[in-house]
Structures are given as C-alpha cells and as structure tokens.
Write an enzyme that holds these catalytic residues in place. Structure first.
Site, PDB file in Angstrom:
ATOM      1  N   ASP A  83      43.637 -24.046 -14.110  1.00  0.00           N
ATOM      2  CA  ASP A  83      44.458 -24.972 -13.329  1.00  0.00           C
ATOM      3  C   ASP A  83      45.475 -24.240 -12.475  1.00  0.00           C
ATOM      4  O   ASP A  83      45.888 -24.719 -11.421  1.00  0.00           O
ATOM      5  CB  ASP A  83      45.162 -25.976 -14.243  1.00  0.00           C
ATOM      6  CG  ASP A  83      44.139 -26.968 -14.745  1.00  0.00           C
ATOM      7  OD1 ASP A  83      43.461 -26.660 -15.744  1.00  0.00           O
ATOM      8  OD2 ASP A  83      43.975 -28.014 -14.096  1.00  0.00           O
TER       9      ASP A  83
ATOM     10  N   ARG B  81      50.739 -34.648 -10.455  1.00  0.00           N
ATOM     11  CA  ARG B  81      50.509 -33.884 -11.697  1.00  0.00           C
ATOM     12  C   ARG B  81      51.071 -32.464 -11.461  1.00  0.00           C
ATOM     13  O   ARG B  81      50.880 -31.910 -10.380  1.00  0.00           O
ATOM     14  CB  ARG B  81      49.006 -33.802 -12.052  1.00  0.00           C
ATOM     15  CG  ARG B  81      48.430 -35.125 -12.542  1.00  0.00           C
ATOM     16  CD  ARG B  81      47.005 -34.956 -13.071  1.00  0.00           C
ATOM     17  NE  ARG B  81      46.983 -34.333 -14.402  1.00  0.00           N
ATOM     18  CZ  ARG B  81      45.850 -33.945 -15.006  1.00  0.00           C
ATOM     19  NH1 ARG B  81      44.674 -34.090 -14.404  1.00  0.00           N
ATOM     20  NH2 ARG B  81      45.882 -33.406 -16.208  1.00  0.00           N
TER      21      ARG B  81
ATOM     22  N   GLN C 158      36.963 -34.181 -22.241  1.00  0.00           N
ATOM     23  CA  GLN C 158      36.266 -33.733 -21.023  1.00  0.00           C
ATOM     24  C   GLN C 158      34.966 -32.999 -21.355  1.00  0.00           C
ATOM     25  O   GLN C 158      34.005 -33.047 -20.587  1.00  0.00           O
ATOM     26  CB  GLN C 158      37.173 -32.784 -20.207  1.00  0.00           C
ATOM     27  CG  GLN C 158      38.336 -33.432 -19.494  1.00  0.00           C
ATOM     28  CD  GLN C 158      39.591 -33.409 -20.317  1.00  0.00           C
ATOM     29  OE1 GLN C 158      39.555 -33.365 -21.551  1.00  0.00           O
ATOM     30  NE2 GLN C 158      40.734 -33.450 -19.658  1.00  0.00           N
TER      31      GLN C 158
ATOM     32  N   ASN D 228      45.071 -23.354 -18.427  1.00  0.00           N
ATOM     33  CA  ASN D 228      43.871 -24.204 -18.445  1.00  0.00           C
ATOM     34  C   ASN D 228      44.069 -25.222 -19.567  1.00  0.00           C
ATOM     35  O   ASN D 228      45.082 -25.210 -20.281  1.00  0.00           O
ATOM     36  CB  ASN D 228      42.604 -23.352 -18.644  1.00  0.00           C
ATOM     37  CG  ASN D 228      41.334 -24.159 -18.377  1.00  0.00           C
ATOM     38  OD1 ASN D 228      41.230 -24.839 -17.357  1.00  0.00           O
ATOM     39  ND2 ASN D 228      40.385 -24.110 -19.286  1.00  0.00           N
TER      40      ASN D 228
HETATM   41  O1  MRU Z   1      43.458 -32.475 -17.325  1.00  0.00           O
HETATM   42  P1  MRU Z   1      42.271 -32.040 -16.531  1.00  0.00           P
HETATM   43  O2  MRU Z   1      40.985 -32.664 -16.978  1.00  0.00           O
HETATM   44  O3  MRU Z   1      42.521 -32.199 -15.044  1.00  0.00           O
HETATM   45  O4  MRU Z   1      42.137 -30.481 -16.809  1.00  0.00           O
HETATM   46  C1  MRU Z   1      41.084 -29.788 -16.201  1.00  0.00           C
HETATM   47  C2  MRU Z   1      40.962 -28.403 -16.647  1.00  0.00           C
HETATM   48  O5  MRU Z   1      41.721 -27.896 -17.441  1.00  0.00           O
HETATM   49  C3  MRU Z   1      39.871 -27.597 -15.990  1.00  0.00           C
HETATM   50  O6  MRU Z   1      39.379 -26.616 -16.855  1.00  0.00           O
HETATM   51  C4  MRU Z   1      40.432 -26.901 -14.739  1.00  0.00           C
HETATM   52  O7  MRU Z   1      41.075 -27.823 -13.911  1.00  0.00           O
HETATM   53  C5  MRU Z   1      39.389 -26.214 -13.966  1.00  0.00           C
HETATM   54  S1  MRU Z   1      38.370 -27.339 -13.077  1.00  0.00           S
HETATM   55  C6  MRU Z   1      37.248 -26.468 -12.167  1.00  0.00           C
END
Ligand code: MRU
Length: 347
Positions: free
Chosen positions: A235, A87, A194, A245
């Site tokens: 992220d 990713r 999420q 993010n």
């Molecule tokens: O696509 P995801 O679910 O991996 O994205 C996650 C996020 O955007 C979270 O806010 C970020 O990774 C912070 S996790 C502590």
C-alpha cells in the site's frame, strides 16, 4: 478482468464491481457524486492501492462535474481534498489526486468543460498505465518464480486491486502464462477476507490452482514445507524500503525469514512514497470495530469488549528479499535502489 472499474463518459458515472459482495454475487455500485466515490473507497466497494488510485482519478472528474457554478474552483478544491483523505495508508490515492490537481494547475485557464475532457482522458491513461505496470511487474517477477513453487500471498493484490492483472497476482499470472507449474496459497485475510473471497475467486476464474488457508495456519504450513515462496502487494513503500501492506503481512515476512523462504513485495513505482522516510512515518488506517466483532450479521465478541482493527502493518525492509516493480527488481540496500530507479525514470 478489467471491467471492475468502468467510467461512463457521457453521464460521468463511475461504475464499480462491488467487492464486498464477492464471491456470492456480482453487483455494481454506481458513483454519481464525490461523496459516492468516497463511500465506495471507505466501505471497500473498491480496494487495493492501485485500484483506489485509478478510481480516485475518475472521482476527480465526478468532482469537477459536481462543482458547476461560478465558484467551481473553490468547490472542486474542497472535493479533491475530501477525496484525497478518504483512506490514509495507500499512497496511490494521494498520488492520483495530486497528479490530477497538478494537471489542473498546469491548465488553470481551461473552462470546466475542457478540464473535464482532460481529467477523463488522464484517468483513462492512468488506468491503461496501471495495467501495463502490472504486466511489467509480472515479467520482472518471472525469474523469482520456479517450477513447482507454492506461492503464499496475503490479502488480494490481484486484478481486483489494480486496474487489471494485479501486482503480486501479476507475478503469479505471468508465471502461470509461462507454463510454470505453480500453486497459490491464499491467506484468508481476516477481517475483510480479501484472500478467501477475492484472491480465491479471481484465481479460480483464471484456472490457476489456489488453496485458501486460515491466517493462523501460516507458521504450520511453512514449518511443514508447504510454502516455497511468498509474494505480497504493498500500500505504501517508504524511501528506505519499509513496506505497509494488509495487516498480517509482517507475520508472514517474519515467518518466511525464520523458515528461509524468499519474501517478495510486488508494486508499481506509484506505490513508493519517497517523502516518507521509513515505515514509522506511514499512517496506519484503523477501521470500524464492527469488521472484527461481527461475522456476517452474527456478533462474535461480547458487547463492550474493545478490539484492535488496524488495517495494515509495516514489514521492515530487511525482511524483504526483493521489491518487484514495473521498472525492475529492487534489492537491498533499498534506499539506494529506490533513489536510482527514480533517477533513471526522471532523466
Ligand atoms: O484494505 P485493502 O483491501 O485496500 O488492502 C489492500 C492491500 O493491502 C493490498 O495488498 C495492496 O493494496 C496491494 S494491491 C495491488
């Protein structure tokens, strides 16, 4: 909650709570090969930047075991490169794989069995360090949270998204444990939900009051005084503080500025990427259209209509009230604050 990422040393199996299935069922997904780990990351069995990093670190041990044979070094290098590319946005993935690669380079003469022990113990150390970082974020975030705050968060930056405790939800948990009277609004976070599925689930388990809102309710809730504080995860944070993010975070930040609501990002230093100068240089993952065009197994858009499914957006640093890290609260100017915190760490 810390048992959502388990590594079985004897069999070298990574045993993950399958986050796609929550909250309806608690099922495990077992990774025996590098390809399994890559699949788990890509389909989001495990997701959230720090959780991705820790899982990938265990993935390196799986890659090593899979590389047995006379040309194990070449095979391992290829597996690590594939894992690193699973990713693109969350920098913790590259950070974790690079860390394990550097460890290997430093111990280049080790036989695979000894390197395996080193990889596993390093991944376990990373897991413990991530939980400790989240708890430190919680402590440093405490002064940002006041009694009676209603905290809006986007996506899931909780225990599930880390090795445990959470970043944004680490701040929430620390405030709750310190007996502050708080409530959380979890944006549902289309398309993977999420917020509706994961943030709501883990806060409910801990007895922390949480209400789920549609993403498009944010402006209305803020305008009506329902929100007093925003805390989100990250992220990747660029060297100037611009923060990637989950898609939708930028809208929350713009609205928070409009309504005079503090907007904090909570993340460990491992999410700060000093080699990325600003948000324009952060790679944004594009995910399958099917995540948008279908809900469950029901198609909700006409066949043939294209959709956008960018998984992340970038909030410019000037919309961020503060970045709550495991080493303290950073405030603007972020380029200097980031330089200083790393300089202190590297002393
Ligand atoms: O696509 P995801 O679910 O991996 O994205 C996650 C996020 O955007 C979270 O806010 C970020 O990774 C912070 S996790 C502590």
């Amino acid at each position: 909650m810390e048992d959502h990422i388990v590594f079985h040393r004897d069999s070298a199996v990574l045993d993950l709570l399958d986050q796609r299935k929550l909250p309806a069922s608690e099922e495990r997904f077992l990774c025996r090969t590098t390809a399994d780990v890559i699949t788990a990351l890509q389909v989001m069995v495990v997701r959230g930047a720090p959780a991705i990093g820790v899982s990938a670190a265990f993935g390196c041990a799986i890659a090593l075991r899979e590389s047995a044979g006379p040309d194990w070094r070449e095979k391992l290098r290829k597996h690590l490169a594939d894992l690193r590319a699973a990713r693109p946005t969350a920098v913790n993935l590259a950070w974790a794989v690079d860390h394990m690669t550097a460890l290997w380079e430093k111990n280049a003469s080790l036989a695979p069995e000894d390197l395996m022990k080193l990889f596993i113990s390093e991944a376990e150390t990373m897991r413990r360090a991530d939980i400790a970082s989240c708890m430190a974020i919680g402590r440093f975030g405490l002064p940002c949270v006041h009694d009676n705050d209603v905290i809006l968060t986007h996506c899931n930056a909780g225990a599930l998204a880390t090795a445990g405790y959470g970043t944004a939800l680490g701040v929430v948990r620390a405030a709750f444990e310190n007996r502050k009277n708080i409530r959380v609004i979890a944006d549902e976070t289309r398309p993977f939900l999420q917020g509706a599925r994961l943030t709501a689930w883990e806060l409910q388990q801990d007895g922390i009051p949480v209400t789920v809102a549609c993403d498009n309710a944010c402006a209305s809730l803020m305008s009506r005084g329902f929100v007093s504080l925003c805390v989100v995860g990250a992220d990747r944070i660029a060297a100037n503080g611009d923060t990637a993010n989950k898609i939708g975070t930028l809208g929350v930040a713009i609205l928070a500025r409009h309504y005079g609501i503090p907007f904090y990002v909570a993340a460990p230093l491992s999410t700060i990427d000093r080699s990325t100068p600003d948000g324009k240089h952060i790679p944004i993952e594009e995910r399958p259209a099917s995540e948008v065009t279908t809900i469950g197994s029901t198609r909700v858009t006409p066949e043939g209509v294209p959709v956008f499914n960018f998984a992340f957006d970038v909030t410019p640093a000037d919309l961020i009230t503060g970045i709550i890290t495991d080493k303290g609260l950073l405030t603007a100017p972020y380029d200097a604050a980031i330089r200083d915190v790393f300089a202190r760490e590297e002393q």
